[in-house]
Design a protein around this motif. Structure first.
Motif, short mmCIF file in Angstrom:
data_model
loop_
_atom_site.label_atom_id
_atom_site.label_comp_id
_atom_site.label_asym_id
_atom_site.label_seq_id
_atom_site.Cartn_x
_atom_site.Cartn_y
_atom_site.Cartn_z
N ARG A 158 -20.99 35.19 47.73
CA ARG A 158 -20.94 33.89 48.42
C ARG A 158 -19.79 33.06 47.88
NH1 ARG A 158 -26.06 34.20 46.68
NH2 ARG A 158 -25.74 32.41 45.30
N LEU A 159 -19.34 32.11 48.71
CA LEU A 159 -18.23 31.25 48.33
C LEU A 159 -18.59 30.38 47.12
CD1 LEU A 159 -15.35 30.40 48.97
CD2 LEU A 159 -16.24 28.71 50.56
N ASP A 160 -19.85 29.93 47.04
CA ASP A 160 -20.22 29.10 45.90
C ASP A 160 -20.19 29.89 44.59
OD1 ASP A 160 -22.42 30.64 46.42
OD2 ASP A 160 -23.86 29.00 46.47
N GLU A 161 -20.45 31.21 44.67
CA GLU A 161 -20.33 32.05 43.48
C GLU A 161 -18.88 32.11 43.02
OE1 GLU A 161 -21.89 35.93 44.10
OE2 GLU A 161 -23.96 35.27 44.35
N TRP A 162 -17.97 32.27 43.99
CA TRP A 162 -16.56 32.29 43.63
C TRP A 162 -16.13 30.95 43.05
CZ3 TRP A 162 -12.32 33.80 41.82
CH2 TRP A 162 -11.14 33.09 42.03
N SER B 195 -4.67 35.62 42.49
CA SER B 195 -3.60 35.09 43.34
C SER B 195 -3.95 35.13 44.82
CB SER B 195 -2.30 35.87 43.11
OG SER B 195 -2.48 37.24 43.42
N LEU B 196 -5.07 35.77 45.17
CA LEU B 196 -5.47 35.87 46.57
C LEU B 196 -6.98 35.88 46.66
CD1 LEU B 196 -4.72 36.35 49.58
CD2 LEU B 196 -4.84 38.80 49.11
N VAL B 197 -7.52 35.07 47.58
CA VAL B 197 -8.96 35.05 47.85
C VAL B 197 -9.16 35.39 49.32
CG1 VAL B 197 -11.08 33.69 47.79
CG2 VAL B 197 -9.28 33.25 46.11
N ILE B 198 -9.93 36.45 49.59
CA ILE B 198 -10.24 36.86 50.96
C ILE B 198 -11.68 36.46 51.26
CG2 ILE B 198 -10.44 38.79 52.57
CD1 ILE B 198 -8.35 40.26 50.95
N ILE B 199 -11.86 35.57 52.23
CA ILE B 199 -13.18 35.06 52.59
C ILE B 199 -13.58 35.67 53.93
CG2 ILE B 199 -14.55 33.01 53.09
CD1 ILE B 199 -12.57 31.43 51.34
N ASP C 104 -18.36 26.86 57.25
CA ASP C 104 -18.13 25.59 56.57
C ASP C 104 -16.68 25.52 56.12
OD1 ASP C 104 -18.29 23.20 55.29
OD2 ASP C 104 -19.48 23.92 53.59
N LEU C 105 -15.79 25.21 57.06
CA LEU C 105 -14.37 25.21 56.74
C LEU C 105 -14.02 24.19 55.67
CD1 LEU C 105 -12.73 25.62 60.24
CD2 LEU C 105 -12.64 27.23 58.35
N SER C 106 -14.80 23.11 55.58
CA SER C 106 -14.49 22.11 54.56
C SER C 106 -14.63 22.67 53.16
CB SER C 106 -15.41 20.89 54.72
OG SER C 106 -16.77 21.26 54.55
N SER C 107 -15.47 23.68 52.98
CA SER C 107 -15.65 24.28 51.65
C SER C 107 -14.41 25.04 51.21
CB SER C 107 -16.86 25.21 51.64
OG SER C 107 -16.66 26.29 52.53
N LEU C 108 -13.53 25.38 52.15
CA LEU C 108 -12.30 26.06 51.78
C LEU C 108 -11.40 25.16 50.95
CD1 LEU C 108 -11.40 27.84 55.12
CD2 LEU C 108 -12.36 28.86 53.07
N ALA C 109 -11.48 23.85 51.18
CA ALA C 109 -10.68 22.92 50.39
C ALA C 109 -11.05 23.02 48.92
CB ALA C 109 -10.88 21.50 50.90
N ALA C 110 -12.35 23.21 48.65
CA ALA C 110 -12.80 23.37 47.27
C ALA C 110 -12.23 24.64 46.65
CB ALA C 110 -14.33 23.39 47.22
N ALA C 111 -12.23 25.71 47.44
CA ALA C 111 -11.68 26.98 46.94
C ALA C 111 -10.20 26.84 46.65
CB ALA C 111 -11.94 28.09 47.95
N THR C 112 -9.48 26.13 47.53
CA THR C 112 -8.06 25.91 47.32
C THR C 112 -7.81 25.09 46.07
OG1 THR C 112 -7.75 25.92 49.72
CG2 THR C 112 -5.94 25.08 48.41
N ALA C 113 -8.62 24.04 45.87
CA ALA C 113 -8.44 23.17 44.72
C ALA C 113 -8.73 23.90 43.42
CB ALA C 113 -9.37 21.96 44.85
N HIS C 114 -9.68 24.84 43.46
CA HIS C 114 -10.06 25.56 42.25
C HIS C 114 -8.98 26.52 41.78
CE1 HIS C 114 -14.05 24.52 40.91
NE2 HIS C 114 -14.54 24.59 42.12
#
Length: 240
Positions: free
Chosen positions: A41-45, A56-60, A68-78
């Motif tokens: 899950r994305l929250d695990e990542w 250097s690369l995250v494949i979702i 939940d496209l807004s959660s991608l911003a969190a992944a980008t920020a991390h």
């Protein structure tokens, strides 16, 4: 042409165990120099991202549409400067352009074959942006599908110089080519493009091209036809 890329690990986020395992094995074969990190899950990542700065690369991987496209911003920020690719069953232009606005560098629909998907992944790793050509053509022929906005009026104030630069970016021109065409310094073009990204609230040249379509139409600029749009994504990626 062989493009060298910096080393880095690849994280895969997929809640389907079989798909996750299959993708991990394919990527391990295609990118043997990179460690593959699977997550359900994305929250695990997001929770583990700080421990994996070398990613250097995250494949979702998504289903019918990104949930939940807004959660991608969190992944980008991390994980700056990690690039993000979405693998989805959906080819909805609005979802694709929304993902680009949030900084996604690749959007790969599951209708594409493995060879194209791998090449798209290589393009993103090399610093490019990949968008499915079929969705670009569909958005060009049916602009109302691309964005849920009022066309023409609800856009920030754009100067004539910035409009010229937006139009050039939309034609896939590089910063150097834009500078020569408009008699500017290349460094000045870079500053304009950064300001344009801030005004349009986007993070890539591809997103500039698509978010500005209604702006350019309203200002009387000539837009691409469907055949041009089929080549637009790759041209912009090469000019970045």
């Amino acid at each position: 042409m062989v493009v060298s890329s910096p080393p880095g690990q690849i994280a895969i986020v997929n809640n389907k165990t079989l798909q996750r395992d299959c993708l991990s094995r394919v990527l391990a074969v295609e990118f043997p120099e990179r460690k593959i990190l699977p997550f359900a899950r994305l929250d695990e990542w997001n929770a583990a991202a700080d421990k994996h700065e070398e990613v250097s690369l995250v494949i979702i991987c998504e289903g019918e549409a990104p949930s939940d496209l807004s959660s991608l911003a969190a992944a980008t920020a991390h994980t700056p400067p990690a690039a993000i690719i979405i693998l989805s069953d959906s080819e909805d232009p609005a979802s694709i352009f929304r993902a680009l606005d949030l900084g996604v560098k690749g959007y790969i629909p599951s209708t594409l074959g493995a060879e194209v998907a791998i090449e798209a992944t290589r393009l993103v790793i090399a610093g490019g942006v990949f968008v499915p050509a079929a969705s670009l053509i569909r958005a060009a022929s049916e602009p109302s599908l691309a964005r849920q906005e009022q066309p023409g009026r609800n856009y920030p104030r754009i100067s004539p110089r910035q409009l010229s630069i937006i139009a050039a970016v939309s034609r896939g021109k590089s910063n150097a080519a834009i500078a020569m065409e408009l008699n500017l310094r290349e460094s000045t073009v870079k500053v304009h493009i950064r300001n344009i990204m801030k005004k349009l609230k986007v993070k890539s040249r591809t997103a500039i091209a698509h978010k500005s379509r209604e702006i350019l139409r309203a200002e009387g600029y000539e837009l691409h036809n469907a055949a041009d749009m089929q080549r637009l994504s790759l041209d912009i990626a090469r000019s970045s």
